[in-house]
Scaffold this active site. Structure first.
Site, PDB file in Angstrom:
ATOM      1  N   ARG A   1      24.407 -65.025   8.548  1.00 38.64           N
ATOM      2  CA  ARG A   1      23.894 -65.123   9.911  1.00 38.64           C
ATOM      3  C   ARG A   1      24.944 -64.813  10.979  1.00 38.64           C
ATOM      4  O   ARG A   1      24.603 -64.601  12.131  1.00 38.64           O
ATOM      5  CB  ARG A   1      23.349 -66.532  10.149  1.00 38.64           C
ATOM      6  CG  ARG A   1      22.118 -66.827   9.327  1.00 38.64           C
ATOM      7  CD  ARG A   1      21.772 -68.286   9.396  1.00 38.64           C
ATOM      8  NE  ARG A   1      21.766 -68.766  10.755  1.00 38.64           N
ATOM      9  CZ  ARG A   1      20.726 -68.701  11.569  1.00 38.64           C
ATOM     10  NH1 ARG A   1      19.615 -68.186  11.135  1.00 38.64           N
ATOM     11  NH2 ARG A   1      20.804 -69.153  12.794  1.00 38.64           N
TER      12      ARG A   1
ATOM     13  N   ASN B   1      23.287 -76.669  16.948  1.00 39.12           N
ATOM     14  CA  ASN B   1      22.922 -75.272  17.227  1.00 39.12           C
ATOM     15  C   ASN B   1      22.236 -75.240  18.574  1.00 39.12           C
ATOM     16  O   ASN B   1      21.415 -76.108  18.866  1.00 39.12           O
ATOM     17  CB  ASN B   1      21.916 -74.741  16.193  1.00 39.12           C
ATOM     18  CG  ASN B   1      22.569 -74.406  14.873  1.00 39.12           C
ATOM     19  OD1 ASN B   1      23.774 -74.556  14.713  1.00 39.12           O
ATOM     20  ND2 ASN B   1      21.757 -73.952  13.933  1.00 39.12           N
ATOM     21  N   GLY B   2      22.520 -74.226  19.364  1.00 40.21           N
ATOM     22  CA  GLY B   2      21.845 -74.093  20.656  1.00 40.21           C
ATOM     23  C   GLY B   2      22.828 -74.259  21.797  1.00 40.21           C
ATOM     24  O   GLY B   2      24.051 -74.142  21.606  1.00 40.21           O
TER      25      GLY B   2
ATOM     26  N   GLU C   1      26.201 -51.162  16.554  1.00 40.87           N
ATOM     27  CA  GLU C   1      26.374 -52.568  16.183  1.00 40.87           C
ATOM     28  C   GLU C   1      27.208 -52.760  14.920  1.00 40.87           C
ATOM     29  O   GLU C   1      27.838 -53.785  14.759  1.00 40.87           O
ATOM     30  CB  GLU C   1      25.040 -53.308  16.089  1.00 40.87           C
ATOM     31  CG  GLU C   1      24.153 -52.934  14.941  1.00 40.87           C
ATOM     32  CD  GLU C   1      22.862 -53.760  14.912  1.00 40.87           C
ATOM     33  OE1 GLU C   1      22.844 -54.893  15.401  1.00 40.87           O
ATOM     34  OE2 GLU C   1      21.866 -53.250  14.367  1.00 40.87           O
TER      35      GLU C   1
ATOM     36  N   TRP D   1      28.962 -69.930  15.971  1.00 42.44           N
ATOM     37  CA  TRP D   1      29.027 -68.632  16.660  1.00 42.44           C
ATOM     38  C   TRP D   1      29.276 -68.973  18.110  1.00 42.44           C
ATOM     39  O   TRP D   1      28.414 -69.537  18.779  1.00 42.44           O
ATOM     40  CB  TRP D   1      27.699 -67.908  16.459  1.00 42.44           C
ATOM     41  CG  TRP D   1      27.635 -66.513  16.972  1.00 42.44           C
ATOM     42  CD1 TRP D   1      28.082 -65.384  16.348  1.00 42.44           C
ATOM     43  CD2 TRP D   1      27.054 -66.084  18.213  1.00 42.44           C
ATOM     44  NE1 TRP D   1      27.813 -64.289  17.119  1.00 42.44           N
ATOM     45  CE2 TRP D   1      27.190 -64.690  18.275  1.00 42.44           C
ATOM     46  CE3 TRP D   1      26.443 -66.737  19.278  1.00 42.44           C
ATOM     47  CZ2 TRP D   1      26.731 -63.937  19.343  1.00 42.44           C
ATOM     48  CZ3 TRP D   1      25.985 -65.987  20.358  1.00 42.44           C
ATOM     49  CH2 TRP D   1      26.134 -64.596  20.372  1.00 42.44           C
TER      50      TRP D   1
ATOM     51  N   HIS E   1      19.441 -35.009  33.648  1.00 45.97           N
ATOM     52  CA  HIS E   1      19.531 -35.875  34.831  1.00 45.97           C
ATOM     53  C   HIS E   1      20.769 -36.771  34.790  1.00 45.97           C
ATOM     54  O   HIS E   1      20.821 -37.782  35.474  1.00 45.97           O
ATOM     55  CB  HIS E   1      18.252 -36.708  34.959  1.00 45.97           C
ATOM     56  CG  HIS E   1      17.023 -35.855  35.090  1.00 45.97           C
ATOM     57  ND1 HIS E   1      16.757 -35.139  36.218  1.00 45.97           N
ATOM     58  CD2 HIS E   1      16.056 -35.554  34.200  1.00 45.97           C
ATOM     59  CE1 HIS E   1      15.639 -34.440  36.047  1.00 45.97           C
ATOM     60  NE2 HIS E   1      15.201 -34.675  34.822  1.00 45.97           N
TER      61      HIS E   1
ATOM     62  N   GLU F   1      16.939 -46.684  18.462  1.00 47.86           N
ATOM     63  CA  GLU F   1      17.250 -47.489  17.283  1.00 47.86           C
ATOM     64  C   GLU F   1      18.450 -46.893  16.516  1.00 47.86           C
ATOM     65  O   GLU F   1      19.309 -47.628  16.040  1.00 47.86           O
ATOM     66  CB  GLU F   1      16.005 -47.599  16.385  1.00 47.86           C
ATOM     67  CG  GLU F   1      16.204 -48.266  15.044  1.00 47.86           C
ATOM     68  CD  GLU F   1      16.715 -49.710  15.110  1.00 47.86           C
ATOM     69  OE1 GLU F   1      16.791 -50.283  16.207  1.00 47.86           O
ATOM     70  OE2 GLU F   1      17.081 -50.237  14.047  1.00 47.86           O
TER      71      GLU F   1
ATOM     72  N   LYS G   1      22.547 -63.075  12.905  1.00 50.40           N
ATOM     73  CA  LYS G   1      21.280 -62.584  12.351  1.00 50.40           C
ATOM     74  C   LYS G   1      20.090 -63.014  13.194  1.00 50.40           C
ATOM     75  O   LYS G   1      19.219 -62.213  13.480  1.00 50.40           O
ATOM     76  CB  LYS G   1      21.122 -63.055  10.900  1.00 50.40           C
ATOM     77  CG  LYS G   1      19.880 -62.507  10.218  1.00 50.40           C
ATOM     78  CD  LYS G   1      19.926 -60.994  10.107  1.00 50.40           C
ATOM     79  CE  LYS G   1      18.618 -60.399   9.634  1.00 50.40           C
ATOM     80  NZ  LYS G   1      18.535 -58.952   9.939  1.00 50.40           N
TER      81      LYS G   1
ATOM     82  N   CYS H   1      24.772 -69.878  14.831  1.00 51.03           N
ATOM     83  CA  CYS H   1      25.244 -71.099  14.183  1.00 51.03           C
ATOM     84  C   CYS H   1      24.318 -71.539  13.056  1.00 51.03           C
ATOM     85  O   CYS H   1      23.111 -71.305  13.112  1.00 51.03           O
ATOM     86  CB  CYS H   1      25.318 -72.221  15.198  1.00 51.03           C
ATOM     87  SG  CYS H   1      26.288 -71.828  16.638  1.00 51.03           S
TER      88      CYS H   1
ATOM     89  N   LYS I   1      21.839 -48.953  15.748  1.00 49.76           N
ATOM     90  CA  LYS I   1      22.362 -49.163  14.395  1.00 49.76           C
ATOM     91  C   LYS I   1      23.822 -48.756  14.338  1.00 49.76           C
ATOM     92  O   LYS I   1      24.657 -49.478  13.807  1.00 49.76           O
ATOM     93  CB  LYS I   1      21.595 -48.321  13.355  1.00 49.76           C
ATOM     94  CG  LYS I   1      20.313 -48.830  12.795  1.00 49.76           C
ATOM     95  CD  LYS I   1      20.339 -50.131  12.040  1.00 49.76           C
ATOM     96  CE  LYS I   1      20.346 -51.326  12.931  1.00 49.76           C
ATOM     97  NZ  LYS I   1      19.087 -51.829  13.430  1.00 49.76           N
TER      98      LYS I   1
HETATM   99  O1  M6R Z   1      14.753 -61.572  14.618  1.00 50.69           O
HETATM  100  P1  M6R Z   1      14.412 -60.619  15.718  1.00 50.69           P
HETATM  101  O2  M6R Z   1      13.689 -59.412  15.222  1.00 50.69           O
HETATM  102  O3  M6R Z   1      13.680 -61.267  16.841  1.00 50.69           O
HETATM  103  O4  M6R Z   1      15.798 -60.138  16.279  1.00 50.69           O
HETATM  104  C1  M6R Z   1      15.900 -59.321  17.399  1.00 50.69           C
HETATM  105  C2  M6R Z   1      17.284 -58.774  17.547  1.00 50.69           C
HETATM  106  O5  M6R Z   1      18.199 -59.813  17.721  1.00 50.69           O
HETATM  107  C3  M6R Z   1      17.696 -57.926  16.334  1.00 50.69           C
HETATM  108  O6  M6R Z   1      16.795 -56.904  16.095  1.00 50.69           O
HETATM  109  C4  M6R Z   1      19.102 -57.335  16.566  1.00 50.69           C
HETATM  110  O7  M6R Z   1      19.057 -56.398  17.612  1.00 50.69           O
HETATM  111  C5  M6R Z   1      19.655 -56.723  15.296  1.00 50.69           C
HETATM  112  N1  M6R Z   1      21.067 -56.936  15.243  1.00 50.69           N
HETATM  113  C6  M6R Z   1      19.407 -55.263  15.200  1.00 50.69           C
HETATM  114  O8  M6R Z   1      19.915 -54.690  14.054  1.00 50.69           O
END
Ligand code: M6R
Length: 608
Positions: free
Chosen positions: A27, A100-101, A488, A74, A504, A481, A603, A2, A485
């Site tokens: 965001r 927010n929150g 997501e 959000w 395994h 990672e 974000k 948000c 990527k």
């Molecule tokens: O701002 P941060 O690095 O703490 O965020 C952590 C995760 O929310 C962030 O890395 C998220 O997994 C991204 N979408 C990855 O691309």
């Protein structure tokens, strides 16, 4: 996640609010709205979907006034509908709130308020706030907000306006960030600094439990006892160009391509006068560092993967026992610790709720805390005893790319710094490694030059439903990672595994329809990786390999090979990340997805 904006001044309030919300668009959100004080009433526009739809609503029926608040939502409690979108109003539509929150005691408060004849329209936790303020209002909005805050549990940042106490915005913070922008004859509020770009460089950051009364020409800050707190505005550098794609179709691609320069600039900043310089917020003395016997790294998502790479680095280079924990686990697992334990938090945004909670948990246990953060002055940076800025520049794409490699870079330098103090490496070896690091940006550029080749490879795999990413040793987190990527932004299911673990269980997935993306560069585990890939090949698995230039053997097993320059194993994750980022990017872009704002994601994740 948000976003909040607010404005009080002589400009067209709806335009200012919408412009602010556009700057927070990256965001991630699913509905949006604005509320403006218009004489004796609140003018409200809200909608599901994108800001363009809100803009159309405002164009169709313009709003005027000089005080307003806006929000991108959000969804957490309640679906993304226009009724659930913020701002929310009290029963008489005289008080408007954006939030927010999460309000954790919303259910109990709602029941109580319903008994007092309040009528609720939405399914959100937020709606209890305007009703609670209505209940507590006796002519002074500031007092009503302070009183209400004491009854609210959870984490929140709120902005409130009222018909019955006009000419002001009340902003309050408990757990979620909120910033006040100070202008000339106008003032702003925002949940994030980019929303203020182009308006002002003077800000006040609200701290936990602070409430602000903002009028056109004045900003006052109070604590929850109603006592005024003197706060000097800080100067910050927010450039408008951060919101410019610089000719790239997406921020994500722009940010992938920026990585060599990010590392180049970091080397310049952090290697000065032949020594490692970790910046102004890093104040740990050599004796403090020498006493550390254990490190716990805690982070989320991509930052957790960077922390995972650092576990290998710290153990190998500095010979310190290092654990890696997902913040949402760390904060509740009550680890066995001692005064010699250093807790390291890694976070691009510096606002991630779970990582911040991990920092607070470590503080409560009287542990030393060191954070690696991108956003200056973010909550995690401010609340940590020590912080090292990773200096990746603003990252707008929701999928983290340049922050990941910059995090690994800074964690690597910290490992070298510690190695010097622990006497596990001599000065001359550290210098040799830094010289190798200096070659890295050019090598990164060579990899990025292959983007056309990677784009072509991506086209072959658009219809895949599942992917496996494999790596070993320090490139096992790289596989995690790579999988994150891809999933997501392309919504293709992808799992990262240490290749040795295949037999395994996951090997059961291998067939011609499950492509395997493997990091098989020159390393101490090269032969082991090759054996694991033979097992994949024997089961008709299709392999895309990241390999070192000159490796001919891999061509016999892999269907597609992306060659990267030879690089020392310990810094290889910075290089191997790039082809996987580009691959994920092209798959998602070719599938027509909103690469910079993938569905359901935000974000910075400021809720638990
Ligand atoms: O701002 P941060 O690095 O703490 O965020 C952590 C995760 O929310 C962030 O890395 C998220 O997994 C991204 N979408 C990855 O691309």
């Amino acid at each position: 996640m948000c976003g909040i904006v607010g404005y009080i001044g002589d400009k067209d309030v709806a335009s200012v609010l919408l412009a602010g919300l556009w700057k927070l668009e990256y965001r991630g959100y699913d509905s949006c709205g604005i509320a403006v004080l218009n004489g004796g009433e609140i003018d409200l526009r809200k909608t599901t979907g994108r800001l363009m739809q809100l803009q159309e609503l405002v164009d169709k029926t313009p709003i005027s006034g000089n005080v307003g608040i806006g929000h991108t939502r959000w969804a957490t409690h309640g679906e993304p509908t226009s009724i659930n979108a913020h701002p929310h109003l009290d029963c008489k539509s005289k008080i408007a709130v954006v939030h927010n929150g999460i309000i954790e005691n919303a259910y109990v408060l709602r029941e109580k308020l319903i008994k007092s004849m309040h009528i609720f329209k939405s399914n959100t936790d937020t709606e209890v706030i305007p009703h609670l303020i209505e209940e507590n209002f006796q002519g002074n909005l500031l007092d009503a907000v302070i009183k209400s805050m004491k009854e609210l549990e959870g984490s929140f940042a709120i902005a409130v306006i009222s018909v019955d106490d006009p000419g002001k915005i009340i902003a309050a913070r408990k757990g979620s960030p909120l910033i006040i922008g100070i202008g000339e004859n106008e003032n702003f509020i925002a949940s994030d600094i980019p929303a203020l770009a182009g308006h002002t460089k003077k800000i006040i950051i609200l701290e936990e439990g602070q409430v602000s009364l903002i009028t056109q020409n004045d900003v006052k800050v109070y604590n929850l006892d109603g006592k005024e707190i003197k706060k000097e505005p800080e100067k910050i550098d927010i450039a408008m160009e951060i919101l410019d794609k610089k000719g790239y179709p997406h921020f994500m691609l722009k940010e992938i391509m920026e990585q060599p320069d990010v590392i180049r600039d970091n080397i310049k900043d952090k290697w000065t006068n032949n020594s490692i310089n970790l910046g102004e917020k890093f104040k740990m003395s050599s004796s403090e560092l020498a006493s550390i016997t254990r490190i716990i790294i805690q982070a989320c998502g991509t930052s957790w993967h960077a922390g995972y790479v650092a576990k290998y680095l710290l153990e190998d280079i500095a010979r310190i026992h290092t654990e890696i924990d997902i913040s949402s686990e760390f904060r509740y697992r009550n680890p066995v610790v001692s005064g010699e334990t250093l807790v390291v938090a890694v976070s691009q945004s510096g606002e991630t709720a779970d990582t911040l909670a991990g920092v607070r948990e470590a503080k409560a246990k009287f542990l030393k805390i060191l954070s690696f953060v991108n956003v200056r002055n973010s909550t995690i940076a401010r609340e940590s005893d020590n912080a090292i800025y990773i200096n990746a520049g603003p990252e707008i794409g929701v999928a983290s790319t340049k922050a990941y490699t910059a995090e690994i870079f800074s964690l690597y330098l910290f490992s070298l710094y510690l190695a010097r103090i622990k006497w596990t490496l001599g000065d001359n070896i550290v210098e040799k490694r830094i010289n190798k690091l200096k070659e890295l940006p050019d090598k990164m550029e060579k990899v990025l030059e292959k983007k056309g080749e990677i784009e072509k490879i991506s086209e072959k795999y658009l219809s895949a439903k599942n992917f496996l990413f494999l790596g070993r040793g320090i490139n096992y987190p790289s596989a995690l990672e790579g999988a994150l990527k891809l999933k997501e932004i392309s919504y293709i299911h992808a799992t990262g595994y240490p290749a040795g673990e295949m037999k395994h269980g996951p090997i059961a997935l291998i067939d011609e329809n499950t492509p395997v993306f493997a990091v098989v560069t020159n390393s101490s585990v090269y032969d082991k990786m090759m054996s694991n890939l033979e097992e994949v090949k024997a089961r008709k698995g299709r392999i895309i390999a990241i390999a070192t230039e000159g490796d001919e053997r891999i061509k016999e097993i892999a269907e597609d090979v992306i060659y990267i320059p030879d690089v020392d194993e310990e810094i290889s994750p910075i290089l191997t990340a790039l082809p996987m980022q580009l691959f994920a990017y092209y798959v998602a872009a070719k599938k027509g997805y909103d690469v910079d704002k993938p569905r359901n994601l935000a974000k910075s994740v400021t809720v638990e």
